[in-house]
Design an enzyme around this catalytic site. Structure first.
Site, mmCIF file in Angstrom:
data_model
loop_
_atom_site.group_PDB
_atom_site.id
_atom_site.type_symbol
_atom_site.label_atom_id
_atom_site.label_comp_id
_atom_site.label_asym_id
_atom_site.label_seq_id
_atom_site.Cartn_x
_atom_site.Cartn_y
_atom_site.Cartn_z
ATOM 1 N N ARG A 12 0.823 -1.209 0.000
ATOM 2 C CA ARG A 12 0.000 0.000 0.000
ATOM 3 C C ARG A 12 0.859 1.262 0.000
ATOM 4 N NH1 ARG A 12 -3.804 3.338 4.053
ATOM 5 N NH2 ARG A 12 -5.447 3.866 2.573
ATOM 6 N N SER A 13 2.140 1.115 0.020
ATOM 7 C CA SER A 13 3.043 2.250 0.131
ATOM 8 C C SER A 13 3.447 2.772 -1.238
ATOM 9 C CB SER A 13 4.295 1.842 0.911
ATOM 10 O OG SER A 13 5.339 2.767 0.710
ATOM 11 N N PRO A 14 3.043 4.001 -1.591
ATOM 12 C CA PRO A 14 3.495 4.548 -2.871
ATOM 13 C C PRO A 14 5.006 4.724 -2.929
ATOM 14 C CG PRO A 14 2.419 6.246 -1.554
ATOM 15 C CD PRO A 14 2.180 4.941 -0.867
ATOM 16 N N SER A 16 7.157 2.762 -1.560
ATOM 17 C CA SER A 16 7.712 1.443 -1.857
ATOM 18 C C SER A 16 7.690 1.192 -3.361
ATOM 19 C CB SER A 16 6.913 0.355 -1.132
ATOM 20 O OG SER A 16 7.134 0.394 0.268
ATOM 21 N N TYR A 17 6.565 1.520 -3.986
ATOM 22 C CA TYR A 17 6.461 1.395 -5.450
ATOM 23 C C TYR A 17 7.515 2.241 -6.147
ATOM 24 C CZ TYR A 17 4.719 3.108 -9.998
ATOM 25 O OH TYR A 17 4.617 3.512 -11.306
#
EC number: 5.99.1.4
Length: 215
Positions: A12-14, A16-17
């Site tokens: 859910r972490s942008p 992280s993306y």
């Protein structure tokens, strides 16, 4: 000698993306190994977290992640649907979560094949890359295939080995906390935490002190 670091990462972490393509490039260019350790998002891990968060934070997060995506040349939109089902106004997060458990467990299963980082990159590119209804049709199946994995096979593992995968996730979260931070993406090298997508250069600098070599 190949240097290794742990990567604590959330679906859910942008941020992280946004960092994952750079982590893949880092591994291609240098003799380094990333140990992928998926964790649940903070909204799921910490009960009531978003009921207490400063209301200025979510709007800033969106502005900042859009800026980073533009700078990195990556497609970006807030996921539809959100990997975590929650009431954005109240911050209430129901116990029943149809997406994030599947994704996180599949991430653990993918990591066990050695293709974890590629899986994170391809799946998050669908979730955050502007694909609406990413959970439907063949979106995830095709993304997993680009990482060299079979989503159907991963889903079977998710169902059949749910308890053991949950134990790995719990161990990852404990190790993340022991390293000295709660957020993602978190890279940990020899016990030293590097939090945030903008700390990759710091991680590389520290590894260079320990003999990091190009491939």
């Amino acid at each position: 000698m190949t240097l290794e670091y742990d990567l604590f990462w959330s679906f859910r972490s942008p941020y992280s993306y946004l960092v994952t393509p750079r982590l893949l490039a880092f591994e291609r260019e240098y003799d380094v190994k990333c140990n992928v350790r998926p964790v649940y998002p903070i909204a799921v891990r910490i009960d009531g977290f978003f009921k207490q968060v400063n209301p200025m934070w979510p709007p800033y997060l969106l502005k900042d992640t859009m800026r980073v995506a533009e700078m990195e040349g990556l497609p970006y939109a807030w996921p539809s649907p959100d990997p975590v089902r929650m009431d954005m106004k109240s911050g209430e997060v129901p116990k029943e979560q149809p997406y994030i458990h599947r994704l996180t467990r599949a991430g653990v299963a993918a990591a066990e094949t050695g293709q974890g980082l590629a899986f994170l990159k391809e799946i998050s590119s669908v979730i955050f890359g502007g694909v609406k209804n990413w959970h439907e049709g063949d979106h995830l199946k095709e993304a997993a295939a680009r990482a060299g994995l079979d989503m159907d096979a991963l889903d079977r593992i998710v169902e059949e080995k749910a308890d053991s995968l949950e134990a790995v996730i719990a161990a990852n979260e404990a190790a993340q906390k022991a390293a000295g931070h709660w957020g993602v993406p978190l890279m940990v090298f020899e016990g030293e935490p590097f939090f945030g997508q903008d700390r990759l250069s710091h991680l590389k600098w520290r590894m260079e002190q320990k003999g990091l070599k190009r491939r």
